[in-house]
Design a protein around this motif. Structure first.
Motif, PDB file in Angstrom:
ATOM      1  N   GLY A   1      -5.219  -4.799   5.621  1.00  0.00           N
ATOM      2  CA  GLY A   1      -4.811  -6.094   5.137  1.00  0.00           C
ATOM      3  C   GLY A   1      -4.971  -5.955   3.529  1.00  0.00           C
ATOM      4  O   GLY A   1      -5.780  -5.511   3.011  1.00  0.00           O
TER       5      GLY A   1
ATOM      6  N   VAL B   1       2.474 -12.675   0.641  1.00  0.00           N
ATOM      7  CA  VAL B   1       1.769 -12.616   1.797  1.00  0.00           C
ATOM      8  C   VAL B   1       0.404 -11.649   1.659  1.00  0.00           C
ATOM      9  O   VAL B   1       0.390 -10.659   1.210  1.00  0.00           O
ATOM     10  CB  VAL B   1       2.854 -12.086   2.990  1.00  0.00           C
ATOM     11  CG1 VAL B   1       1.996 -12.132   4.485  1.00  0.00           C
ATOM     12  CG2 VAL B   1       3.857 -12.908   3.265  1.00  0.00           C
ATOM     13  N   ASN B   2      -0.656 -12.544   2.052  1.00  0.00           N
ATOM     14  CA  ASN B   2      -1.853 -11.977   2.131  1.00  0.00           C
ATOM     15  C   ASN B   2      -2.197 -11.603   3.601  1.00  0.00           C
ATOM     16  O   ASN B   2      -3.042 -12.283   4.160  1.00  0.00           O
ATOM     17  CB  ASN B   2      -3.018 -12.722   1.493  1.00  0.00           C
ATOM     18  CG  ASN B   2      -4.059 -11.887   1.000  1.00  0.00           C
ATOM     19  OD1 ASN B   2      -4.329 -10.915   1.386  1.00  0.00           O
ATOM     20  ND2 ASN B   2      -4.881 -12.706   0.302  1.00  0.00           N
ATOM     21  N   TYR B   3      -1.606 -10.644   4.205  1.00  0.00           N
ATOM     22  CA  TYR B   3      -1.879 -10.144   5.704  1.00  0.00           C
ATOM     23  C   TYR B   3      -2.996  -9.634   5.713  1.00  0.00           C
ATOM     24  O   TYR B   3      -3.900  -9.140   4.866  1.00  0.00           O
ATOM     25  CB  TYR B   3      -0.612  -9.327   6.038  1.00  0.00           C
ATOM     26  CG  TYR B   3      -0.766  -7.975   5.556  1.00  0.00           C
ATOM     27  CD1 TYR B   3      -1.251  -7.256   6.311  1.00  0.00           C
ATOM     28  CD2 TYR B   3      -0.184  -7.520   4.286  1.00  0.00           C
ATOM     29  CE1 TYR B   3      -1.620  -5.691   5.852  1.00  0.00           C
ATOM     30  CE2 TYR B   3      -0.208  -6.369   3.884  1.00  0.00           C
ATOM     31  CZ  TYR B   3      -0.870  -5.281   4.665  1.00  0.00           C
ATOM     32  OH  TYR B   3      -1.062  -4.183   4.319  1.00  0.00           O
ATOM     33  N   ASP B   4      -3.662  -9.961   7.039  1.00  0.00           N
ATOM     34  CA  ASP B   4      -4.944  -9.089   7.467  1.00  0.00           C
ATOM     35  C   ASP B   4      -4.669  -8.554   9.039  1.00  0.00           C
ATOM     36  O   ASP B   4      -3.704  -8.814   9.455  1.00  0.00           O
ATOM     37  CB  ASP B   4      -6.105 -10.173   7.571  1.00  0.00           C
ATOM     38  CG  ASP B   4      -7.340  -9.421   7.289  1.00  0.00           C
ATOM     39  OD1 ASP B   4      -7.436  -8.158   7.525  1.00  0.00           O
ATOM     40  OD2 ASP B   4      -8.179 -10.308   6.788  1.00  0.00           O
ATOM     41  N   ASP B   5      -5.697  -7.815   9.278  1.00  0.00           N
ATOM     42  CA  ASP B   5      -5.788  -7.120  10.668  1.00  0.00           C
ATOM     43  C   ASP B   5      -6.854  -8.146  11.553  1.00  0.00           C
ATOM     44  O   ASP B   5      -6.904  -7.413  12.717  1.00  0.00           O
ATOM     45  CB  ASP B   5      -5.965  -5.615  10.748  1.00  0.00           C
ATOM     46  CG  ASP B   5      -7.105  -5.451  10.153  1.00  0.00           C
ATOM     47  OD1 ASP B   5      -7.877  -6.014   9.459  1.00  0.00           O
ATOM     48  OD2 ASP B   5      -7.552  -4.072  10.264  1.00  0.00           O
TER      49      ASP B   5
ATOM     50  N   TRP C   1      -4.899 -13.498  12.310  1.00  0.00           N
ATOM     51  CA  TRP C   1      -3.843 -12.546  12.276  1.00  0.00           C
ATOM     52  C   TRP C   1      -3.874 -11.769  13.395  1.00  0.00           C
ATOM     53  O   TRP C   1      -4.967 -11.345  13.982  1.00  0.00           O
ATOM     54  CB  TRP C   1      -3.893 -11.647  10.956  1.00  0.00           C
ATOM     55  CG  TRP C   1      -3.720 -12.465   9.654  1.00  0.00           C
ATOM     56  CD1 TRP C   1      -4.721 -13.132   8.814  1.00  0.00           C
ATOM     57  CD2 TRP C   1      -2.420 -12.744   8.954  1.00  0.00           C
ATOM     58  NE1 TRP C   1      -4.283 -13.559   7.809  1.00  0.00           N
ATOM     59  CE2 TRP C   1      -2.798 -13.456   7.652  1.00  0.00           C
ATOM     60  CE3 TRP C   1      -1.096 -12.202   9.201  1.00  0.00           C
ATOM     61  CZ2 TRP C   1      -1.957 -13.805   7.065  1.00  0.00           C
ATOM     62  CZ3 TRP C   1      -0.505 -12.655   8.341  1.00  0.00           C
ATOM     63  CH2 TRP C   1      -0.450 -13.446   7.319  1.00  0.00           C
TER      64      TRP C   1
ATOM     65  N   LEU D   1       4.302  -6.652  12.047  1.00  0.00           N
ATOM     66  CA  LEU D   1       3.970  -8.138  11.914  1.00  0.00           C
ATOM     67  C   LEU D   1       5.252  -8.840  11.483  1.00  0.00           C
ATOM     68  O   LEU D   1       6.011  -8.529  10.503  1.00  0.00           O
ATOM     69  CB  LEU D   1       2.747  -8.332  10.760  1.00  0.00           C
ATOM     70  CG  LEU D   1       2.158  -9.432  10.413  1.00  0.00           C
ATOM     71  CD1 LEU D   1       1.326  -9.708  11.672  1.00  0.00           C
ATOM     72  CD2 LEU D   1       1.165  -9.275   9.199  1.00  0.00           C
TER      73      LEU D   1
ATOM     74  N   ASN E   1       5.171 -18.706   5.289  1.00  0.00           N
ATOM     75  CA  ASN E   1       4.720 -17.198   5.718  1.00  0.00           C
ATOM     76  C   ASN E   1       3.271 -16.929   5.027  1.00  0.00           C
ATOM     77  O   ASN E   1       2.946 -15.851   5.269  1.00  0.00           O
ATOM     78  CB  ASN E   1       5.728 -16.121   5.380  1.00  0.00           C
ATOM     79  CG  ASN E   1       5.943 -15.930   3.798  1.00  0.00           C
ATOM     80  OD1 ASN E   1       5.279 -16.895   3.004  1.00  0.00           O
ATOM     81  ND2 ASN E   1       6.982 -15.097   3.351  1.00  0.00           N
ATOM     82  N   THR E   2       2.746 -17.905   4.318  1.00  0.00           N
ATOM     83  CA  THR E   2       1.277 -17.584   3.860  1.00  0.00           C
ATOM     84  C   THR E   2       0.260 -17.865   4.830  1.00  0.00           C
ATOM     85  O   THR E   2      -0.963 -17.441   4.877  1.00  0.00           O
ATOM     86  CB  THR E   2       0.753 -18.334   2.481  1.00  0.00           C
ATOM     87  OG1 THR E   2       1.026 -19.981   3.064  1.00  0.00           O
ATOM     88  CG2 THR E   2       2.040 -18.206   1.415  1.00  0.00           C
TER      89      THR E   2
ATOM     90  N   ALA F   1      -1.432 -17.487   8.763  1.00  0.00           N
ATOM     91  CA  ALA F   1      -1.532 -16.304   9.809  1.00  0.00           C
ATOM     92  C   ALA F   1      -0.778 -16.919  11.211  1.00  0.00           C
ATOM     93  O   ALA F   1      -0.258 -16.145  12.037  1.00  0.00           O
ATOM     94  CB  ALA F   1      -3.003 -16.154   9.976  1.00  0.00           C
TER      95      ALA F   1
ATOM     96  N   TRP G   1       2.803 -15.941  12.155  1.00  0.00           N
ATOM     97  CA  TRP G   1       2.944 -14.319  12.155  1.00  0.00           C
ATOM     98  C   TRP G   1       2.647 -14.021  13.572  1.00  0.00           C
ATOM     99  O   TRP G   1       1.696 -14.665  14.198  1.00  0.00           O
ATOM    100  CB  TRP G   1       2.250 -13.683  11.184  1.00  0.00           C
ATOM    101  CG  TRP G   1       2.877 -13.770   9.931  1.00  0.00           C
ATOM    102  CD1 TRP G   1       2.380 -14.762   8.935  1.00  0.00           C
ATOM    103  CD2 TRP G   1       3.939 -13.184   9.186  1.00  0.00           C
ATOM    104  NE1 TRP G   1       3.013 -14.822   7.767  1.00  0.00           N
ATOM    105  CE2 TRP G   1       3.895 -13.548   7.941  1.00  0.00           C
ATOM    106  CE3 TRP G   1       4.629 -11.987   9.646  1.00  0.00           C
ATOM    107  CZ2 TRP G   1       4.791 -12.970   6.958  1.00  0.00           C
ATOM    108  CZ3 TRP G   1       5.417 -11.426   8.664  1.00  0.00           C
ATOM    109  CH2 TRP G   1       5.639 -11.983   7.239  1.00  0.00           C
TER     110      TRP G   1
END
Length: 232
Positions: A112, A128-132, A136, A147, A156-157, A159, A162
């Motif tokens: 992420g 987007v600050n995605y993570d696993d 998320w 994703l 889309n910011t 979790a 998504w």
């Protein structure tokens, strides 16, 4: 605002296209071993006009990691564009996809990170600050899923907006997880619902609907018609 003042609430709105010109719509940050297409990010143009993203920049959370979009890079109306780390790996696994560019000289973090899109003037367009990890979805981390944004109208910011894709994602096409009710959720025209209370003093409830992503201006006027404050 001081509570002993009473205000008449008015809203002004201008539908300026491209306030969010391009949306980060799908992310492949850790491919499966048996379907290694390399890292890639899909961008979506939700507008009714073609967008020229020449000289725009894509970055991760390291400002020294920069991909500059080449001249004549266009995204068609309601169209998609994929930016991939390795064109050879991407086309090997997605031979029928032609709306892609590359190659990035940096990859995406499997644990992420923050990814960002800037326009030619350096203004942030989307991030987007995605993570696993929860909240998320974890399936895109090496299982073969990507994703995907559930609905391009959603923030889309967050979790919660998504989901993991079915199979190996849908680069260059509509997402596999897109909400079936999306057409029902898009308002056909601007609608300002009655604010309450009006006049008000310290608080006000306001809701409105827009047929497309637009720039809004929210202003407060007193009973004399004098502008008191621009809130948004």
């Amino acid at each position: 605002m001081k509570s002993h003042y009473k205000y008449l609430f008015l809203i002004t709105l201008s539908n300026i296209l491209f306030c969010q010109a391009v949306i980060i719509n799908e992310i492949n940050y850790n491919s499966a071993d048996d379907f290694n297409s390399g890292d890639w990010v899909e961008f979506y143009n939700p507008n009714s006009s073609t967008i020229n993203i020449s000289n725009w920049q894509f970055k991760d959370d390291n400002d020294e990691h920069i991909y500059i979009f080449p001249q004549n890079t266009l995204i068609s109306p309601n169209g998609f564009l994929v930016l991939c780390r390795n064109s050879s790996s991407f086309t090997l696994n997605y031979p029928n996809i032609s709306n892609y560019i590359g190659d990035m000289d940096f990859g995406l973090n499997g644990g992420g990170e923050l990814i960002r899109l800037f326009d030619y003037s350096g203004e942030l367009v989307d991030s987007v600050n995605y993570d696993d990890d929860e909240p998320w979805p974890s399936e895109p981390d090496g299982s073969g899923s990507t994703l995907e944004l559930i609905n391009y109208l959603y923030d889309n910011t967050l979790a919660e907006n998504w989901a993991s894709s079915s199979n190996f994602g849908t680069p260059g096409n509509i997402n596999s997880t897109i909400s079936e009710s999306i057409n029902e959720e898009i308002p056909s025209e601007f609608d300002l619902h009655n604010p309450f209370p009006n006049p008000f003093n310290s608080t006000l409830n306001l809701s409105f609907s827009l047929p497309s992503k637009s720039l809004v201006s929210v202003k407060v006027f007193n009973l004399k018609g004098e502008e008191i404050k621009t809130i948004l």
